[in-house]
Scaffold this active site. Structure first.
Site, PDB file in Angstrom:
ATOM      1  CG  HIS A  59      -7.221  45.448 -57.168  1.00 19.59           C
ATOM      2  ND1 HIS A  59      -6.328  45.516 -56.622  1.00 19.59           N
ATOM      3  CD2 HIS A  59      -7.929  44.206 -57.072  1.00 19.59           C
ATOM      4  CE1 HIS A  59      -6.381  44.238 -55.797  1.00 19.59           C
ATOM      5  NE2 HIS A  59      -7.244  43.697 -56.077  1.00 19.59           N
ATOM      6  CD  GLU A  60     -11.434  42.398 -57.945  1.00 20.19           C
ATOM      7  OE1 GLU A  60     -11.102  41.144 -58.279  1.00 20.19           O
ATOM      8  OE2 GLU A  60     -11.113  43.022 -56.954  1.00 20.19           O
TER       9      GLU A  60
ATOM     10  CG  HIS B 251      -6.863  39.601 -59.085  1.00 21.63           C
ATOM     11  ND1 HIS B 251      -5.944  39.253 -58.269  1.00 21.63           N
ATOM     12  CD2 HIS B 251      -7.639  40.691 -58.252  1.00 21.63           C
ATOM     13  CE1 HIS B 251      -5.771  40.058 -57.052  1.00 21.63           C
ATOM     14  NE2 HIS B 251      -6.880  40.754 -56.912  1.00 21.63           N
TER      15      HIS B 251
ATOM     16  CD  GLU C 218      -5.741  40.758 -53.800  1.00 25.58           C
ATOM     17  OE1 GLU C 218      -6.104  42.007 -53.958  1.00 25.58           O
ATOM     18  OE2 GLU C 218      -6.459  39.702 -53.856  1.00 25.58           O
TER      19      GLU C 218
END
Length: 429
Positions: free
Chosen positions: A277-278, A281, A357
């Site tokens: 997930h990070e 980003h 997100e």
């Protein structure tokens, strides 16, 4: 003066009563029929007692958030209409001869008053977190963080005010444009130094101790074409039981950070999803997009504040005891306008954040190829953080920088169904 203060006080009380009714008396926490029985149904992963506690905790924290927002506004209004701002200015002028010292002293007194007025509400929030076993921080550690925050924000705020009054004197019509131009390098500088100078003032950061897990994460980063040598962990267990991970900084100081609570309470598959997930980003450059968006919105904000400040000073000159926009006593009015405008923009910035997100969630699922780990992670985040799985609408709008837990699980389930549309039909056959 007394009538204006009484009217403002009454408005604040009515505002607080509305949100008390909204969170504690009118809330409908029923799960939508379409969600019941799915993995997004909180009853599938939380006990009834856990659901009740999460509801109570969330309502209290949300209530404190919403009544805290206009408290600053009320304080700034009282300082202006009572003439206290004017008196503080005169004290500074009598105490020190130089303009920059007068401004610095005024900002210090104003910052101290603001900190003292908001301190009781901050303390209540801290105590609530302790009572619900979210915070593990000692009172001394909490107080230390408050002092650090004050001495970080005070010099930055002082510098901003000094620049503002210099610009308003030299470039009265275009100060807002020059001020915005100065925020560009200043914001980049703050983003750059935050991971290595500001964040370590609050907690200890060090390379991930679990080298086996670090190898897995770095392999995942290599698969995502992300240049990475280290993953950092931070000892948040001294302060909280909540879970988190984030990307911070820009350029050479960019870091992926894991809280040690996350490492202690989640298994490797869940941690790898969080890292995916990070990394999403990073790959989709959300940090840079967010910074660019902030700068664009702040440009419009400076322009609007300039127009509002000019008109408000003109119409309230006598009421607020002001000599003009250059008057140091007008600083609370400027802060009031910036604060209200920032709050008004929050729904937009939160909507953008939720979209990003959601993109990062999708990227993490695709990178790890482990949708079940994503769902389990969202469930564990709700249980550990006592989060409302489906918070009220106003909370989603003004506090929702992330999609709700229910939405995140549903997105994961829906994408899984879309990838295997014939699975149910095949099973029936």
């Amino acid at each position: 003066m007394r009538k204006w203060i009484a009217a403002a006080g009454l408005a604040y009380v009515l505002y607080g009563l509305f949100f008390y009714w909204y969170f504690f008396l009118s809330g409908d926490s029923a799960v939508p029929e379409a969600v019941k029985g799915t993995q997004a149904d909180p009853a599938s992963f939380m006990k009834p007692s856990e659901l009740a506690v999460a509801e109570q905790y969330s309502n209290v924290k949300n209530f404190l958030f919403f009544i805290g927002i206009p408290l600053d506004w009320f304080l700034f209004f009282v300082l202006l209409v009572s003439g206290a701002s004017k008196k503080i200015k005169k004290w500074m002028e009598a105490a020190v001869p130089f303009r920059f010292l007068q401004i610095s002293g005024f900002v210090f007194v104003l910052s101290l008053i603001t900190a003292l007025v908001t301190l009781p509400l901050d303390w209540i929030g801290y105590q609530v977190s302790l009572d619900y076993n979210i915070s593990t921080q000692t009172a001394a550690s909490w107080a230390k963080d408050q002092v650090i925050s004050f001495w970080i924000s005070f010099p930055i705020f002082t510098l901003c005010v000094l620049v503002f009054y210099w610009l308003i004197k030299r470039h009265e019509k275009k100060w807002w444009l020059y001020a915005w131009l100065l925020t560009v390098p200043f914001s980049l500088f703050l983003f750059f130094i935050q991971p290595v100078i500001i964040d370590p003032l609050y907690n200890d950061f060090y390379p991930l101790k679990n080298k086996e897990l670090e190898t897995k994460i770095l392999e995942l980063a290599e698969e995502a074409n992300i240049p990475a040598d280290h993953v950092y962990e931070v000892n948040m267990s001294e302060k909280t039981n909540a879970l988190n991970a984030y990307v911070t900084g820009i350029g050479a100081n960019k870091r992926i950070v894991l809280w040690d609570t996350t490492l202690n309470k989640l298994d490797d598959s869940e941690i790898l999803f969080i890292m995916g997930h990070e990394m999403g980003h990073y790959v989709m450059k959300h940090v840079y997009i967010g910074l660019a968006g902030y700068l664009l919105v702040s440009l419009a904000g400076f322009y609007i504040v300039d127009k509002l400040f000019k008109r408000t000073v003109r119409f309230t000159r006598r009421m607020f005891h002001l000599e003009g926009r250059h008057d140091l006593a007008a600083l609370p009015l400027l802060m009031l306008l910036f604060s209200i405008l920032s709050f008004a923009v929050t729904p937009f910035s939160n909507a953008v954040s939720r979209y990003e997100e959601n993109q990062a969630d999708q990227y993490g699922i695709e990178l790890t190829e482990n949708r079940e780990a994503a769902v389990k992670t969202f469930q564990d985040l709700a249980v550990t953080g006592l989060s409302q799985v489906d918070p009220p609408v106003l909370v989603k709008i003004f506090r929702g920088s992330h999609p709700s837990i229910m939405e995140r699980i549903q997105h994961a389930e829906q994408e899984n169904a879309s990838e295997h549309p014939a699975s149910e039909q095949d099973a029936d056959q």
